[in-house]
Scaffold this motif. Structure first.
Motif, mmCIF file in Angstrom:
data_model
loop_
_atom_site.group_PDB
_atom_site.id
_atom_site.type_symbol
_atom_site.label_atom_id
_atom_site.label_comp_id
_atom_site.label_asym_id
_atom_site.label_seq_id
_atom_site.Cartn_x
_atom_site.Cartn_y
_atom_site.Cartn_z
ATOM 1 N N PHE A 83 20.608 38.772 23.560
ATOM 2 C CA PHE A 83 19.736 37.671 23.945
ATOM 3 C C PHE A 83 18.358 38.151 24.398
ATOM 4 N N GLU A 84 18.288 39.281 25.068
ATOM 5 C CA GLU A 84 16.977 39.785 25.502
ATOM 6 C C GLU A 84 16.062 40.026 24.302
ATOM 7 N N GLN A 85 16.641 40.538 23.218
ATOM 8 C CA GLN A 85 15.832 40.766 22.017
ATOM 9 C C GLN A 85 15.447 39.444 21.344
ATOM 10 N N VAL A 86 16.365 38.465 21.361
ATOM 11 C CA VAL A 86 16.013 37.148 20.835
ATOM 12 C C VAL A 86 14.847 36.565 21.627
ATOM 13 N N LYS A 87 14.903 36.722 22.930
ATOM 14 C CA LYS A 87 13.862 36.194 23.816
ATOM 15 C C LYS A 87 12.529 36.921 23.645
ATOM 16 N N LEU A 88 12.572 38.255 23.563
ATOM 17 C CA LEU A 88 11.333 39.035 23.571
ATOM 18 C C LEU A 88 10.860 39.428 22.172
ATOM 19 N N ASP A 89 11.745 40.033 21.382
ATOM 20 C CA ASP A 89 11.321 40.539 20.075
ATOM 21 C C ASP A 89 10.933 39.407 19.139
ATOM 22 N N LEU A 123 22.304 28.363 25.293
ATOM 23 C CA LEU A 123 21.503 29.544 25.614
ATOM 24 C C LEU A 123 20.160 29.503 24.893
ATOM 25 N N LEU A 124 20.176 29.129 23.628
ATOM 26 C CA LEU A 124 18.910 29.016 22.892
ATOM 27 C C LEU A 124 18.028 27.919 23.468
ATOM 28 N N ASP A 125 18.634 26.933 24.126
ATOM 29 C CA ASP A 125 17.856 25.867 24.749
ATOM 30 C C ASP A 125 16.981 26.370 25.885
ATOM 31 N N THR A 126 17.242 27.562 26.402
ATOM 32 C CA THR A 126 16.383 28.115 27.448
ATOM 33 C C THR A 126 15.103 28.699 26.863
ATOM 34 N N LEU A 127 15.010 28.769 25.544
ATOM 35 C CA LEU A 127 13.843 29.314 24.864
ATOM 36 C C LEU A 127 13.082 28.199 24.152
ATOM 37 N N LYS A 155 11.417 29.895 13.918
ATOM 38 C CA LYS A 155 12.660 30.458 14.438
ATOM 39 C C LYS A 155 13.760 29.420 14.236
ATOM 40 N N VAL A 156 14.782 29.782 13.463
ATOM 41 C CA VAL A 156 15.824 28.831 13.084
ATOM 42 C C VAL A 156 17.198 29.457 13.309
ATOM 43 N N TYR A 157 18.100 28.662 13.879
ATOM 44 C CA TYR A 157 19.487 29.073 14.053
ATOM 45 C C TYR A 157 20.365 28.163 13.218
ATOM 46 N N VAL A 158 21.199 28.746 12.350
ATOM 47 C CA VAL A 158 22.136 27.988 11.523
ATOM 48 C C VAL A 158 23.542 28.371 11.972
ATOM 49 N N ARG A 159 24.278 27.391 12.482
ATOM 50 C CA ARG A 159 25.583 27.647 13.097
ATOM 51 C C ARG A 159 26.696 27.286 12.108
ATOM 52 N N LEU A 160 27.310 28.283 11.508
ATOM 53 C CA LEU A 160 28.362 28.061 10.522
ATOM 54 C C LEU A 160 29.734 28.060 11.202
ATOM 55 N N SER A 161 30.669 27.292 10.618
ATOM 56 C CA SER A 161 32.009 27.179 11.193
ATOM 57 C C SER A 161 33.030 27.026 10.082
ATOM 58 N N THR A 212 23.218 16.865 12.093
ATOM 59 C CA THR A 212 23.390 18.232 11.606
ATOM 60 C C THR A 212 22.198 19.103 11.981
ATOM 61 N N THR A 213 21.120 18.501 12.419
ATOM 62 C CA THR A 213 20.006 19.235 13.021
ATOM 63 C C THR A 213 19.846 18.693 14.428
ATOM 64 N N VAL A 214 20.150 19.527 15.420
ATOM 65 C CA VAL A 214 20.189 19.063 16.809
ATOM 66 C C VAL A 214 18.980 19.496 17.622
ATOM 67 N N ARG A 215 18.236 20.467 17.109
ATOM 68 C CA ARG A 215 16.960 20.850 17.714
ATOM 69 C C ARG A 215 15.950 21.018 16.596
ATOM 70 N N PRO A 216 14.857 20.254 16.615
ATOM 71 C CA PRO A 216 14.544 19.230 17.602
ATOM 72 C C PRO A 216 15.575 18.097 17.577
ATOM 73 N N PHE A 217 15.785 17.495 18.739
ATOM 74 C CA PHE A 217 16.737 16.396 18.873
ATOM 75 C C PHE A 217 16.073 15.116 18.393
ATOM 76 N N ASP A 218 16.745 14.367 17.521
ATOM 77 C CA ASP A 218 16.172 13.164 16.934
ATOM 78 C C ASP A 218 16.275 11.998 17.919
ATOM 79 N N GLY A 219 15.424 12.038 18.927
ATOM 80 C CA GLY A 219 15.440 10.991 19.935
ATOM 81 C C GLY A 219 15.083 9.624 19.385
#
Length: 303
Positions: A83-89, A123-127, A155-161, A212-219
């Motif tokens: 996470f530190e590298q995600v935050k800084l790098d 956790l990504l919501d803190t960034l 910066k994109v996160y794709v959460r597979l399951s 299926t896309t939660v950030r940005p949140f479709d308010g």
């Protein structure tokens, strides 16, 4: 049906062939799927070994040279451990990348708690500035992967399951989709939770939104749904319960409303079990969801 992760390597391998900006960074996991791509593009497929901090650092370096890195491993090793590298790098240097996870919250119970990551999205919501896609079907995963890689230098996160709905729906990488309309409440089903939510709300007079896309949140979609469907809102997420409650509250900040966040509980389940047992233990099976949703919304939800 194949899994979302089954689609990952073939889709990204084609993107490597199509776009000279695309690079892939791996940490020993998923390398077999890129054997052919590695032979064709040895300078753009990098395996750093079991070094997750280096995984993110190398991706940031590639991004700073103008490439579009796609980074892959289990969610716990992709978001939590480095996470530190995600935050800084990535974040501090404003370097874009596409992080693609596997194993979701508890897809592989035999791997134990080290391979579970129900807190990844929180956790990504803190960034700042992350787009988060949570597909609910392999076809949607393919579409959203392409969206993510094409998203400039974001910066994109794709959460597979491995959890998936039985049928894919059209997704655009931006908006929630209205699946069912009602007048006595709104239920937002995120990604692979849709089938369980539809079964749980059968016969209830509620609106169901599919996210299926939660950030940005479709308010905006949530506001429209509450105008017609009532201001009692239930969020059903496949990760830490309550992850999106702040975003939903912000969307309805000027509207009197009630909100219930359902998802993975904080209590650690210390027996391996099967995936289905974990789903039920966290109250995310259709029967448990029906009890919790109907109990929150009250008798008025019945048609």
């Amino acid at each position: 049906m194949d899994t979302m992760r089954d689609r990952f390597a073939p889709v990204v391998s084609r993107l490597l062939d199509e776009d000279p900006r695309v690079a892939v960074v791996l940490a020993a996991i998923g390398t077999d799927g890129f054997a052919g791509a590695t032979r064709r593009h040895p300078d753009r497929v990098v395996d750093v070994g079991i070094r997750e901090q280096l995984l993110i650092g190398a991706a940031a370096g590639l991004a700073l040279t103008g490439l579009r890195p796609v980074v892959h491993t289990f969610a716990s090793f992709l978001v939590e451990r480095p996470f530190e590298q995600v935050k800084l790098d990535l974040g501090h240097q404003e370097a874009g990348a596409v992080l693609v996870s596997a194993a979701a919250s508890f897809d592989w119970p035999a791997g134990g708690y080290t391979h579970m990551a129900p807190g990844d999205v929180a956790l990504l919501d803190t960034l700042d500035g992350w787009t988060v896609h949570v597909p609910g079907h392999p076809d949607e995963a393919e579409t959203l992967l392409r969206h993510a890689v094409a998203a400039g230098d974001d910066k994109v996160y794709v959460r597979l399951s491995v959890q998936a709905n039985g049928q894919a729906l059209p997704v655009d990488g931006e908006r929630f989709r209205t699946v069912r309309e009602g007048r006595s409440g709104v239920v937002v089903a995120v990604g692979p939770m849709l089938d369980a939510v539809l079964a749980a709300t059968e016969g209830l007079d509620v609106t169901v939104l599919y996210a299926t896309t939660v950030r940005p949140f479709d308010g905006a979609a949530l506001r429209r749904a509450t105008e017609a469907g009532g201001t009692d809102v239930v969020l059903v997420e496949p990760y830490l319960a309550g992850t999106s409650t702040a975003a939903a509250n912000d969307a309805l900040s000027d509207v009197p409303h009630r909100l219930l966040g359902l998802g993975v509980g904080r209590r650690e389940l210390r027996r391996y079990g099967r995936l289905e047992e974990h789903v039920a233990a966290h109250g995310l099976d259709a029967r448990s969801l029906r009890e919790r949703i109907a109990g929150f919304l009250g008798a008025a939800v019945r048609v």
